[in-house]
Design an enzyme around this catalytic site. Structure first.
Site, mmCIF file in Angstrom:
data_model
loop_
_atom_site.group_PDB
_atom_site.id
_atom_site.type_symbol
_atom_site.label_atom_id
_atom_site.label_comp_id
_atom_site.label_asym_id
_atom_site.label_seq_id
_atom_site.Cartn_x
_atom_site.Cartn_y
_atom_site.Cartn_z
ATOM 1 N N ASP A 279 10.786 54.148 35.028
ATOM 2 C CA ASP A 279 10.135 55.012 36.026
ATOM 3 C C ASP A 279 8.654 55.195 35.689
ATOM 4 O O ASP A 279 7.923 55.865 36.421
ATOM 5 C CB ASP A 279 10.877 56.347 36.203
ATOM 6 C CG ASP A 279 10.985 57.146 34.922
ATOM 7 O OD1 ASP A 279 10.505 56.683 33.870
ATOM 8 O OD2 ASP A 279 11.567 58.256 34.965
ATOM 9 N N SER A 280 8.198 54.537 34.605
ATOM 10 C CA SER A 280 6.760 54.441 34.348
ATOM 11 C C SER A 280 6.069 53.744 35.519
ATOM 12 O O SER A 280 4.843 53.782 35.629
ATOM 13 C CB SER A 280 6.497 53.662 33.049
ATOM 14 O OG SER A 280 7.225 52.454 33.026
ATOM 15 N N ASP B 137 15.953 52.811 35.162
ATOM 16 C CA ASP B 137 15.828 54.243 34.885
ATOM 17 C C ASP B 137 16.434 55.063 36.015
ATOM 18 O O ASP B 137 16.195 54.784 37.197
ATOM 19 C CB ASP B 137 14.337 54.619 34.784
ATOM 20 C CG ASP B 137 13.878 54.803 33.351
ATOM 21 O OD1 ASP B 137 14.714 55.148 32.489
ATOM 22 O OD2 ASP B 137 12.683 54.598 33.096
ATOM 23 N N LYS C 273 19.499 54.093 32.541
ATOM 24 C CA LYS C 273 18.935 54.885 31.440
ATOM 25 C C LYS C 273 18.666 56.291 31.936
ATOM 26 O O LYS C 273 18.160 56.476 33.050
ATOM 27 C CB LYS C 273 17.645 54.238 30.931
ATOM 28 C CG LYS C 273 16.950 55.076 29.850
ATOM 29 C CD LYS C 273 15.922 54.269 29.067
ATOM 30 C CE LYS C 273 14.552 54.192 29.673
ATOM 31 N NZ LYS C 273 13.880 55.492 29.892
ATOM 32 N N GLU D 88 17.301 60.378 30.539
ATOM 33 C CA GLU D 88 16.558 61.061 29.478
ATOM 34 C C GLU D 88 17.222 62.368 29.063
ATOM 35 O O GLU D 88 17.783 63.081 29.887
ATOM 36 C CB GLU D 88 15.135 61.377 29.974
ATOM 37 C CG GLU D 88 14.305 60.143 30.250
ATOM 38 C CD GLU D 88 12.868 60.488 30.640
ATOM 39 O OE1 GLU D 88 12.478 61.675 30.607
ATOM 40 O OE2 GLU D 88 12.132 59.533 30.989
ATOM 41 N N GLU E 177 11.378 57.524 21.701
ATOM 42 C CA GLU E 177 9.957 57.444 22.047
ATOM 43 C C GLU E 177 9.158 58.479 21.255
ATOM 44 O O GLU E 177 9.472 59.672 21.266
ATOM 45 C CB GLU E 177 9.782 57.682 23.562
ATOM 46 C CG GLU E 177 8.338 57.566 24.000
ATOM 47 C CD GLU E 177 8.148 57.425 25.509
ATOM 48 O OE1 GLU E 177 9.161 57.346 26.250
ATOM 49 O OE2 GLU E 177 6.990 57.400 25.955
HETATM 50 O O1 KIV Z 1 9.786 54.374 32.046
HETATM 51 C C1 KIV Z 1 9.555 53.676 31.051
HETATM 52 O O2 KIV Z 1 8.788 52.718 31.083
HETATM 53 C C2 KIV Z 1 10.233 54.020 29.822
HETATM 54 C C3 KIV Z 1 9.746 53.335 28.576
HETATM 55 C C4 KIV Z 1 8.530 54.011 28.081
HETATM 56 C C5 KIV Z 1 10.793 53.279 27.524
HETATM 57 O O3 KIV Z 1 11.094 54.834 29.799
#
Ligand code: KIV
Length: 293
Positions: A68-69, A111, A140, A142, A209
């Site tokens: 989600d970056s 994500d 994924k 968090e 992280e």
């Molecule tokens: O969203 C993302 O790119 C991430 C990475 C920083 C692991 O969660």
């Protein structure tokens, strides 16, 4: 009958021909466990579109994360909080198509965005289904503590889960900024408890992280069934992940100290991915002397 390669030009460029045979066995959970057992580091990069994903796969990257970056690097947002499930599905489907087109073998992780799994385990399952149907092999999410029952719920229903502890960008406002986590004894103890709970719940991967290198090394030894993937967490994890734009040196903001620009000496994007894979596997990246926490 042999299949004709798809090489036709399109208004947007030439479609890469499908490779005749996959270059390696498809990456799977058993394959990742074998690599860990053999002491081979796992490589992961983020990708958000078909082409970069296909090139990363061809360069030997094992895991591709549709992070989600993308909120920051693709959408110009200030944080990941504004990314929707629809956005994640769109980019996951693009990456999955890119991998499919070149008979890619990478393991595809998507994500779960902010607000798509906190309400209830059922909401999390519905969100995970959408991402899996878009082409993800694993989702994924968090956080620790409250997430363990959700992880167990998803894993029991056949959804492989990667957890994410330490600096968790979706909760940046609660954390008070993009800071190293687990530095105090209390912080380290909480992180350790959460990591063990997530392994017990069935998470088979864990992104760490911005965590002290010593703590992530210890956690890696304590989590035999959950592969730790570090970002700013030192060299002692089972694998490493970098954000695509950071590793290619095209980040608009300030580059984090632990990031390395693999494009600088590479000459091509594929070369940069190959250099990253090589550096992670031979232990030259990350360099713990540049990792001051
Ligand atoms: O969203 C993302 O790119 C991430 C990475 C920083 C692991 O969660």
């Amino acid at each position: 009958m042999t299949q004709a390669p798809v090489t036709a030009g399109t208004p947007y460029g030439t479609i890469p021909p499908a490779s005749p045979l996959p270059q390696r066995r498809p990456v799977s959970l058993p394959r990742l466990a074998q690599m860990r057992e053999a002491g081979e580091k796992i490589t992961m990069v983020t990708a958000y579109d078909a082409t970069f994903a296909a090139v990363a796969d061809a360069a030997g990257v094992e895991c591709i994360l549709v992070g989600d970056s993308l909120g920051m690097v693709c959408q110009g947002l200030h944080s990941t909080v504004g990314v929707s499930l629809q956005d994640m599905c769109y980019h996951t489907a693009s990456v999955a198509r890119g991998l499919h087109r070149v008979q890619g073998t990478a393991w595809l992780i998507a994500d779960m965005p902010y607000g798509s799994y906190a309400e209830s385990r059922e909401q999390a399952m519905r969100s995970a289904c959408e991402l899996m149907q878009a082409g993800a092999h694993m989702v994924k999410l968090e956080g620790g503590g409250w997430t363990a029952p959700t992880v167990q719920f998803l894993v029991e229903r056949g959804v492989p889960v990667c957890a994410h502890l330490g600096l968790t960008p979706q909760t940046v406002h609660a954390l008070g900024g993009y800071r190293v986590q687990g530095k105090s004894d209390e912080g380290a103890a909480t992180l350790r408890r959460h990591a063990l709970e997530l392994q017990d719940a069935g998470a088979s991967m864990l992104v760490l992280e911005m965590v002290p290198a010593q703590l992530s090394r210890e956690l890696t030894a304590e989590l035999p069934h959950c592969h730790t993937i570090g970002i700013g967490a030192g060299s002692g994890t089972a694998g490493q992940v970098l954000v695509l734009h950071d590793m290619l040196g095209v980040n608009l903001g300030k580059m984090a100290r632990f990031v390395h620009n693999f494009m600088a000496d590479a000459g091509s994007v594929k070369g940069a991915f190959e250099a990253y894979v090589q550096a992670v596997k031979n232990g030259s990246f990350p360099d713990d002397s540049k990792h001051a926490w």
